[in-house]
Enzyme design. Structure first.
Site: not given
Ligand code: GAL
Length: 720
Positions: A466, A532
């Protein structure tokens, strides 16, 4: 007569009053935080001015994991004082991420979530009528974009829904409507009960109601089967009404037979020498015995749980015959084990991820509970196999040798991996190419090779990587080429693919730099295409319907577009869970669309808490077969007219899977032949309704609001 004039304020903001509202399009702004920044008298004359139509990043501000404030100086004319209530409404629109709002120093509201509109009722006594007021908005931004972004904020007179709230809930076999009112008022509640399968009205009732200021009233009705409750409150004083709808969960799919039935994919790929981890997905009464004919050297099947294990040195395609037997009977299925470099993820991943339910409250105990339920509730019998830990497993410090270590909530990652593998399930993990993850935990930056090795030792089978903390590296480089987006993912690819096991490589960078055009070049197995998802129709519509239509050419066996994880069952992004706010029809739409899109099917709710409705949603073998079809062709949107969208994808058996979606707010009667013709299907030999698992006529069907008809069509010209 409608008034329309413009105020010009000392700070240079222009405000217009038209039709009893004020619009504000910019405000004083500063990053940071201070206890007196909410106060009307605070001197913000040195602050810069930001407009509301662009987030602060687009206006040159970088402010991650931090606070910033907007201060709106507004003359609120007494014309906006509502004669009925004496109050006024601040309608600010959405603010990214979380916000608290103060009027002249007094808090009037707070909301978390970047895409949630902010609308607050402010007591008239807080307002300095016909004078300058200060609306101070304190914003917390995680990473990336921040602040106002959707255009003007408004100050308006309250309407009924600002003063009276109507909410519906299902409880103890009843549907309850609760009315709560900020003021003394009276009106009528009307409830209409409709059969959702036939769209016939079952009953209509009315009841008078008196509400004291600050009081609640609750009405309830027995919850019937397949029923939609439409409750309307008509207020005598406002002369307005509010309506809420509650559709009870309804199951369309007949129960699975007690005899063995194969529900898994027809193919599974593995690299030469990598561990084979595959559980034969047969539903039916247990105990069951499993046999496989044609297994290559090095692989065996556990006859008691159907888990294939071992490894195959020689590349090739191995046709197998799978057999399962229980007390009620026996069945066989054809299957191909494909061994080759570049041959993993031949169908989209199916499994579970901790984020949409537990977020940072995840623990090994919670992960194990979902994994156990995946086995015991039978979801593993439908092909779900990945158990993915998202953010918040990382300890704050690395070990002395620089290796990453789990925090105290994860006492033994390797033991967890071993246990999952022995049951034919797989373990997934999360990290960031940056120094920090989105949740503020340690990332991988500078430790790429070491982390890939550690994950191999733990038995990791899936990495979600990520972007988040990498934004800082990207910004510092001053290089905005596509190559700068690719670089961190290319680096991890090298080390991941050196490991002697197959690790599904999932990119998470929200679709930046059109990741779908280069994801395969870093050997990614999937890439998130958007930000998200959350459990609202607005989010599902934006991510599923608005953002996917152009992406079908980029998906195929080994590499998939990922529109984010499922928001069904209980979600909450915290230790406190709630039922998904999607209606039952929206949930049918969600799963149907993800099946058509050949999307990652990662369940975002605790599996041990799954109810019958959610189980049926996730475990319809005919719907899942569309998602897992070996052709791997993602659906195209063929038509989008009057709120009806037709999406279709060809399947390996020569048929077409077609979803007809109703994005309207009311049910629509759709002519099936007409809808199918939009997808180029004119001669029809047969149509099967996949949710009902029934062959149906080419007739007219009512599609509920935000609902779907998902069918499989045999074309007359291509009979098999
Ligand atoms: C976001 C991601 C989510 C989750 C989250 C965790 O950037 O899109 O799915 O993984 O971080 O902190």
């Amino acid at each position: 007569m409608k008034k329309s004039f413009v105020f010009l304020l000392a700070c240079g903001m222009s405000l217009s009053l038209a039709a009893q509202s004020i619009t504000v399009s910019e405000a004083r702004f500063s990053v940071g935080d201070g206890p007196s920044w909410k106060d009307a008298g605070f001197d913000d004359s040195g602050w810069r001015i930001l407009s509301f139509d662009k987030d602060w990043t687009e206006q040159g501000i970088s402010n991650d994991n931090a606070f910033a404030w907007y201060r709106l100086h507004v003359v609120i004319p007494s014309e906006l004082k509502d004669p009925l209530t004496g109050n006024v409404v601040l309608d600010l629109g959405p603010v990214d991420d979380n916000e608290e709002t103060f009027l002249n120093g007094v808090k009037v509201g707070a909301t978390n979530g970047w895409n949630v509109p902010r609308r607050y009722l402010a007591a008239g006594k807080l307002v300095k009528w016909d004078k300058e007021n200060v609306i101070a908005v304190r914003v917390y931004n995680g990473t990336g974009k921040g602040g106002f972004f959707a255009g003007d904020a408004c100050i308006v007179k309250p309407v009924l829904s600002d003063c009276v709230a109507l909410s519906l809930a299902q409880k103890d076999g009843k549907v309850e409507a609760t009315l709560s009112s900020a003021l003394k008022t009276k009106g009528t509640v009307e409830v209409v009960q409709t059969d959702v399968l036939t769209e016939t009205i079952l009953s209509t009732q009315e009841q008078k109601i008196n509400l004291k200021a600050g009081s609640d009233a609750t009405l309830s009705w027995p919850a019937g089967e397949n029923t939609r409750f439409t409750v309307t409150y008509k207020d005598d004083n406002f002369g307005e009404s509010i309506t809420e709808i509650k559709c009870l969960p309804y199951i369309l799919t007949p129960p699975a037979p007690a005899t063995p039935r194969y529900n898994g994919p027809a193919v599974f790929g593995v690299r030469p020498g990598s561990p084979v981890i595959f559980r034969l997905a047969f539903s039916g009464d247990k105990p069951m015995k499993y046999e496989v004919e044609g297994l290559p050297e090095g692989v065996s099947v556990n006859p008691d749980n159907g888990v294939l294990s071992g490894s195959v040195a020689k590349k090739g395609e191995y046709p197998l015959s799978l057999k399962a037997t229980n007390a009620k009977g026996s069945t066989t299925a054809s299957f191909t084990l494909v061994v080759g470099e570049d041959k993993i993820a031949l169908t989209p991943p199916m499994g579970w991820n901790s984020w949409n339910c537990w977020a940072t409250s995840v623990s090994q105990e919670k992960v194990t509970a979902s994994a156990l339920a995946m086995l015991n509730r039978g979801l593993a019998d439908y092909g779900y196999s990945y158990i993915n830990i998202d953010d918040a497993w990382e300890a704050p410090e690395r070990a002395a040798d620089g290796s990453i270590v789990p925090n105290e909530k994860f006492p033994d990652m390797k033991a967890l991996g071993d246990w999952l593998h022995s049951n034919g399930l797989r373990l997934g993990i999360y990290s960031s190419p940056g120094d920090m993850t989105c949740g503020g935990y340690l990332g991988t930056l500078g430790h790429e090779e070491q982390d890939a090795r550690t994950w191999n030792e733990w038995g990791i089978d899936y990495l979600k990587y990520d972007w988040c903390g990498y934004a800082k590296v990207y910004a510092a480089q001053n290089d905005h080429s596509v190559a700068s987006y690719i670089r961190p993912y290319l680096k991890m690819e090298e080390y991941l693919r050196q490991q002697p096991r197959d690790i599904f490589y999932s990119l998470c960078q929200y679709g930046m730099a059109e990741v779908w055009t280069w994801g395969h070049a870093v050997d990614a197995n999937s890439w998130r295409t958007t930000g998200d998802i959350t459990d609202t129709w607005a989010s599902l519509k934006e991510i599923g319907f608005d953002r996917q239509p152009e992406l079908y050419p980029y998906a195929g066996p080994g590499h998939w577009n990922d529109p984010d994880m499922l928001v069904v069952g209980k979600v909450g992004w915290s230790a406190n869970l709630r039922d998904s706010r999607l209606t039952p029809d929206e949930q049918y739409t969600h799963i149907s669309l993800w099946a058509l899109l050949a999307a990652n099917m990662l369940i975002g709710c605790p599996i041990e808490q799954i109810d019958d409705f959610t189980f049926n949603l996730l475990c319809n073998n005919e719907v899942n077969a569309v998602n897992q079809d070996v052709l791997g062709k993602q659906a195209r949107r063929y038509s989008d007219e009057d709120g009806i969208q037709v999406w279709a994808r060809p399947l390996a058996d020569g048929t077409m899977a077609v979803g007809i979606f109703n994005l309207n707010e009311t049910p629509v009667n759709v002519d099936l032949a007409d809808a199918l013709s939009k997808a180029g299907i004119h001669k029809i030999a047969g149509v099967r309704d996949l949710w009902r698992q029934q062959d149906i006529e080419v007739g007219s069907y009512i599609i509920p609001s935000h609902g779907v008809r998902l069918v499989k069509v045999q074309k007359a010209c291509c009979r098999h």
